[in-house]
Scaffold this motif. Structure first.
Motif, PDB file in Angstrom:
ATOM      1  N   PHE A 110       1.288  -0.901   0.127  1.00 58.30           N
ATOM      2  CA  PHE A 110       0.172  -0.106  -0.213  1.00 58.30           C
ATOM      3  C   PHE A 110       1.003   0.857  -0.099  1.00 58.30           C
ATOM      4  O   PHE A 110       0.400   2.942  -0.780  1.00 58.30           O
ATOM      5  CB  PHE A 110      -0.697   0.164   1.294  1.00 58.30           C
ATOM      6  N   TYR A 111       2.225   1.212   0.578  1.00 60.78           N
ATOM      7  CA  TYR A 111       2.893   2.322   0.639  1.00 60.78           C
ATOM      8  C   TYR A 111       3.503   2.530  -0.712  1.00 60.78           C
ATOM      9  O   TYR A 111       3.581   3.738  -0.956  1.00 60.78           O
ATOM     10  CB  TYR A 111       3.492   1.839   1.932  1.00 60.78           C
ATOM     11  N   SER A 147       2.148   1.599  -3.587  1.00 57.83           N
ATOM     12  CA  SER A 147       1.519   2.363  -4.063  1.00 57.83           C
ATOM     13  C   SER A 147       0.991   3.861  -4.014  1.00 57.83           C
ATOM     14  O   SER A 147       1.047   4.615  -5.165  1.00 57.83           O
ATOM     15  CB  SER A 147       0.274   0.747  -4.175  1.00 57.83           C
ATOM     16  N   PHE A 148       0.836   4.241  -2.939  1.00 62.27           N
ATOM     17  CA  PHE A 148       0.811   5.298  -2.461  1.00 62.27           C
ATOM     18  C   PHE A 148       1.985   6.391  -2.863  1.00 62.27           C
ATOM     19  O   PHE A 148       0.901   7.533  -3.460  1.00 62.27           O
ATOM     20  CB  PHE A 148       0.553   5.748  -1.162  1.00 62.27           C
ATOM     21  N   ARG A 149       2.887   5.924  -2.863  1.00 63.62           N
ATOM     22  CA  ARG A 149       3.924   7.088  -3.297  1.00 63.62           C
ATOM     23  C   ARG A 149       3.867   6.923  -4.796  1.00 63.62           C
ATOM     24  O   ARG A 149       4.193   7.850  -5.308  1.00 63.62           O
ATOM     25  CB  ARG A 149       5.286   6.322  -2.681  1.00 63.62           C
ATOM     26  N   SER A 153       1.436   6.649  -6.720  1.00 67.05           N
ATOM     27  CA  SER A 153       0.184   7.811  -7.054  1.00 67.05           C
ATOM     28  C   SER A 153       0.661   8.985  -6.624  1.00 67.05           C
ATOM     29  O   SER A 153       0.295   9.823  -7.119  1.00 67.05           O
ATOM     30  CB  SER A 153      -1.045   7.373  -5.643  1.00 67.05           C
ATOM     31  N   ASN A 190      -8.802  12.581  -7.522  1.00 67.90           N
ATOM     32  CA  ASN A 190      -8.092  11.497  -6.620  1.00 67.90           C
ATOM     33  C   ASN A 190      -8.621  11.262  -5.002  1.00 67.90           C
ATOM     34  O   ASN A 190      -8.258  12.207  -4.488  1.00 67.90           O
ATOM     35  CB  ASN A 190      -6.637  11.419  -6.785  1.00 67.90           C
ATOM     36  N   ASN A 236      -8.576  10.027  -2.544  1.00 70.81           N
ATOM     37  CA  ASN A 236      -7.357   9.079  -1.609  1.00 70.81           C
ATOM     38  C   ASN A 236      -6.374  10.580  -1.176  1.00 70.81           C
ATOM     39  O   ASN A 236      -5.781  10.575   0.004  1.00 70.81           O
ATOM     40  CB  ASN A 236      -6.197   8.265  -1.565  1.00 70.81           C
ATOM     41  N   THR A 271       8.848  10.498   2.490  1.00 72.03           N
ATOM     42  CA  THR A 271       7.820  10.078   3.312  1.00 72.03           C
ATOM     43  C   THR A 271       7.964  10.012   4.414  1.00 72.03           C
ATOM     44  O   THR A 271       8.407   9.705   4.884  1.00 72.03           O
ATOM     45  CB  THR A 271       7.316   8.507   2.138  1.00 72.03           C
ATOM     46  N   LEU A 301      -1.988  11.578   1.234  1.00 68.06           N
ATOM     47  CA  LEU A 301      -2.652  10.716   0.737  1.00 68.06           C
ATOM     48  C   LEU A 301      -3.860  10.430   2.050  1.00 68.06           C
ATOM     49  O   LEU A 301      -2.475   9.688   3.181  1.00 68.06           O
ATOM     50  CB  LEU A 301      -2.298  10.055   0.196  1.00 68.06           C
ATOM     51  N   LEU A 310      -4.554   7.484   4.747  1.00 70.64           N
ATOM     52  CA  LEU A 310      -4.313   5.780   4.851  1.00 70.64           C
ATOM     53  C   LEU A 310      -5.649   5.365   5.390  1.00 70.64           C
ATOM     54  O   LEU A 310      -5.646   3.903   6.080  1.00 70.64           O
ATOM     55  CB  LEU A 310      -3.388   5.745   5.679  1.00 70.64           C
TER      56      LEU A 310
END
Length: 216
Positions: A38-39, A41-43, A45, A80, A82, A126, A158, A160
């Motif tokens: 997830f991290y 993926s978010f990074r 994004s 977006n 998130n 991050t 973003l 979580l």
């Protein structure tokens, strides 16, 4: 002479502990792997958002068009779900100053120290933060690039919530699977021990008692 089922009980306790420990280790590794995915993926994004914002800035002169920068920020947040916050900071004599942000109260203030480090090194950093409302967010700080040159910093946050919901669901499923697994394995093991260990020992003890009785 009566046989006390201490052996059976001890075996069941040991097996239960081993199963619980094994599943706990598996759960820990699984959750950590989910978090990493997830991290990452978010990074990714956030980096894609930064690139999209870069594409919306044609030249350094357009950095002076705060209204356009604000419009681009609001558009990215709207597209977006998130994303909870975006700010753009540019270098000044005393550091980096926020020139555009969805939180207008931050405009004109100095950026956080991590922003300066990312700007100087050209790196992406991050950090997990907790907002005032209690929301956990992943903050991604990445450079602003125009014409291949580093000119400022994006601070993208973003939510979580998605990750936390997935982890909560995983915890519930893990607990249910653990309880069912332990009950099933204990039932099978208990029956197996009774057939292969307890009953033969009882028969042996019973035979020994008969032999002892006949010898009297």
């Amino acid at each position: 002479m009566k046989f006390k089922p201490n052996l059976q009980l001890k075996l069941l306790i040991v097996v239960t502990l081993v199963i619980a420990l094994t599943l706990s280790v598996f759960y820990y590794l699984s959750v950590n792997n989910q978090k990493k995915i997830f991290y990452d993926s978010f990074r990714d994004s956030a980096i894609s958002l930064a690139q999209a914002l870069d594409a919306g800035i044609g030249s350094k002169n357009e950095l002076n068009d705060v209204a356009k920068l604000q419009s681009n920020i609001y558009k990215m947040i709207w597209l977006n779900s998130n994303v909870v916050g975006i700010s753009i900071s540019l270098p000044v004599e005393t550091g980096l100053k926020i020139i555009a942000s969805n939180d207008t109260s931050m405009i004109g203030k100095m950026a956080i120290p991590e922003s300066a480090a990312s700007y100087i090194d050209g790196t992406i950093s991050t950090k997990i933060l907790t907002e005032v409302d209690g929301t956990n967010v992943l903050m991604v700080i990445t450079p602003v690039h125009i014409g291949g040159q580093r000119v400022g910093i994006y601070n993208i946050r973003l939510s979580l919530d998605t990750l936390e919901k997935v982890i909560a669901k995983t915890q519930r499923e893990f607990l249910l699977i653990t309880l069912i697994s332990i009950l099933v394995i204990i039932s099978i093991l208990s029956f197996s021990i009774k057939i292969t260990v307890i009953d033969p020992i009882k028969q042996l003890l019973s035979g020994m008692e008969k032999i002892g009785g006949d010898g009297l």
